[in-house]
Design an enzyme around this catalytic site. Structure first.
Site, PDB file in Angstrom:
ATOM      1  N   GLY A 125       0.905  -1.292  -0.072  1.00  0.00           N
ATOM      2  CA  GLY A 125      -0.034  -0.076  -0.118  1.00  0.00           C
ATOM      3  C   GLY A 125       0.920   1.233  -0.069  1.00  0.00           C
ATOM      4  N   GLY A 167       2.714   2.066  -2.920  1.00  0.00           N
ATOM      5  CA  GLY A 167       3.314   2.764  -4.163  1.00  0.00           C
ATOM      6  C   GLY A 167       4.336   1.928  -4.723  1.00  0.00           C
ATOM      7  N   LEU A 168       4.617   1.059  -4.171  1.00  0.00           N
ATOM      8  CA  LEU A 168       5.871   0.137  -4.463  1.00  0.00           C
ATOM      9  C   LEU A 168       5.347  -1.161  -5.253  1.00  0.00           C
ATOM     10  CD1 LEU A 168       8.062   0.729  -1.228  1.00  0.00           C
ATOM     11  CD2 LEU A 168       8.135   1.943  -3.554  1.00  0.00           C
ATOM     12  N   GLY A 169       4.200  -1.215  -5.791  1.00  0.00           N
ATOM     13  CA  GLY A 169       3.799  -2.616  -6.727  1.00  0.00           C
ATOM     14  C   GLY A 169       3.485  -3.982  -5.539  1.00  0.00           C
ATOM     15  N   ALA A 212       0.822  -5.796  -7.422  1.00  0.00           N
ATOM     16  CA  ALA A 212       1.269  -6.833  -8.421  1.00  0.00           C
ATOM     17  C   ALA A 212       2.142  -7.898  -7.478  1.00  0.00           C
ATOM     18  CB  ALA A 212       1.974  -5.833  -9.188  1.00  0.00           C
ATOM     19  N   ALA A 213       2.963  -7.332  -6.813  1.00  0.00           N
ATOM     20  CA  ALA A 213       3.817  -8.468  -6.220  1.00  0.00           C
ATOM     21  C   ALA A 213       3.221  -9.755  -5.626  1.00  0.00           C
ATOM     22  CB  ALA A 213       4.827  -7.689  -5.137  1.00  0.00           C
ATOM     23  N   ASP A 243       3.017  -2.079 -13.343  1.00  0.00           N
ATOM     24  CA  ASP A 243       3.413  -2.724 -12.145  1.00  0.00           C
ATOM     25  C   ASP A 243       3.605  -4.131 -12.476  1.00  0.00           C
ATOM     26  OD1 ASP A 243       2.946  -0.319 -11.066  1.00  0.00           O
ATOM     27  OD2 ASP A 243       1.953  -1.188  -9.446  1.00  0.00           O
TER      28      ASP A 243
HETATM   29  O1  PMV Z   1      -0.327   1.008  -7.795  1.00  0.00           O
HETATM   30  P1  PMV Z   1       0.918   2.029  -7.643  1.00  0.00           P
HETATM   31  O2  PMV Z   1       1.003   3.019  -6.462  1.00  0.00           O
HETATM   32  O3  PMV Z   1       2.126   1.160  -7.761  1.00  0.00           O
HETATM   33  O4  PMV Z   1       0.953   2.838  -8.739  1.00  0.00           O
HETATM   34  C1  PMV Z   1       0.459   2.605 -10.111  1.00  0.00           C
HETATM   35  C2  PMV Z   1       0.805   3.536 -11.223  1.00  0.00           C
HETATM   36  C3  PMV Z   1      -0.338   4.297 -11.849  1.00  0.00           C
HETATM   37  O5  PMV Z   1       0.054   5.018 -12.902  1.00  0.00           O
HETATM   38  C4  PMV Z   1      -0.930   5.578 -10.928  1.00  0.00           C
HETATM   39  C5  PMV Z   1      -1.522   3.661 -12.335  1.00  0.00           C
HETATM   40  C6  PMV Z   1      -1.434   2.629 -13.366  1.00  0.00           C
HETATM   41  O6  PMV Z   1      -2.052   1.689 -13.622  1.00  0.00           O
HETATM   42  O7  PMV Z   1      -0.276   2.796 -14.164  1.00  0.00           O
END
Ligand code: PMV
Length: 280
Positions: free
Chosen positions: A80, A82-84, A87-88, A124
């Site tokens: 939570g 912004g470091l993926g 997705a990880a 991500d």
């Molecule tokens: O989910 P985050 O905080 O790692 O950010 C994703 C990147 C964005 O550009 C904000 C959203 C996207 O889908 O590319």
């Protein structure tokens, strides 16, 4: 018991604008990872509270009944922030399920990412799957870059959970209210990323740093930065960073700073209130 692991990612340039077709530049955060341990037998769940519901939905999506499996998630990637993190989690879960072929893994991870934020650009899941620096344009295959300034990249988290979904929705709203201004900013962001890619490939890190700071100003313009993020960016710059910006969706989360060799940004970032500092 099966097991999967995945690292985080850091966007150096281009978040948010990448959703609307501009390129973005991102690198893996190899020093931090999440681990997923899965057992195909009903049992206990030991997962971070904030990821519980997302993991349930991911399991349902891959055809498993959450009540029928045991799941444990650990690791040192802040979630939570912004470091993926989402997705990880997706990639680690898919690896635990036995998916290993990268192309297929990424497609599946992209589908799971949609659970956390609707219409992700794919940056991500791309970086987390391939664990390589990429120049990314939505809808096109990623261009893998050879150089990665990992030894110069500092990350500092605010500890405030940013919701990518909310932040992306906020930008969408801002865009509908400021169409012309957004178009100008989108062009500027695209240029920064194209030129920043060249800087990265030629090792011009001062120039890359400057573009990161300019990119932060664009993100401030979209109102996705916060006073805490701005304070961390300012502290990194005052301490001698080559550039700094929020990274990821914003509204909380983390900043990334590019530092000259041998500069320790830890004291400045800690004094500015960082929840956690991730050194290169
Ligand atoms: O989910 P985050 O905080 O790692 O950010 C994703 C990147 C964005 O550009 C904000 C959203 C996207 O889908 O590319």
């Amino acid at each position: 018991m099966t097991y999967g692991r995945a690292t985080g990612k850091v966007i150096l340039l281009g978040e948010h604008f990448v959703v609307y077709g501009a390129p973005a530049l991102a690198v893996p955060l190899r020093s931090r990872c999440v681990n997923v341990h899965l057992d195909y037998e009903a049992g206990s769940w030991q997962v971070p509270d904030a990821s519980h519901s997302l993991l349930e939905r991911m399991l349902l999506m891959v055809g498993l009944v959450p009540e029928n499996v045991s799941l444990e998630v650990d690791g040192d990637l802040p979630l939570g922030q912004g470091l993926g993190g989402s997705a990880a989690l997706a990639v680690a879960l898919l690896r635990a399920l036995g998916h290993t072929e990268s192309r297929e893994l990424q497609d599946r991870a992209h589908v799971l990412e949609q659970l956390s934020h609707g219409h992700p650009s794919g940056i991500d899941d791309t970086v987390v799957t391939w664990e390589r620096p990429v120049y990314f344009i939505r809808g096109e295959g990623p261009t893998v870059l050879e150089r990665c300034p990992s030894s110069r990249i500092w990350v500092a988290t605010t500890g405030q959970r940013g919701s990518t979904k909310e932040s992306v929705a906020q930008v969408r709203q801002w865009k509908t209210e400021h169409e012309d201004e957004f178009a100008t900013m989108l062009d500027a962001a695209a240029r920064l990323v194209q030129e920043g890619r060249e800087d990265l490939e030629r090792g011009r890190l001062e120039a890359l740093g400057e573009k990161m700071t300019q990119n932060h100003a664009l993100l401030q313009g979209l109102s996705v930065s916060t006073p805490d993020l701005d304070r961390l960016v300012d502290a990194a710059m005052a301490a001698g960073a080559l550039g700094a910006k929020l990274t990821g969706a914003g509204l909380g989360g983390a900043i990334v700073a590019l530092a000259p060799p041998d500069l320790d940004l830890e004291p400045a970032l800690a004094t500015a209130g960082a929840d956690e500092v991730i050194a290169p």
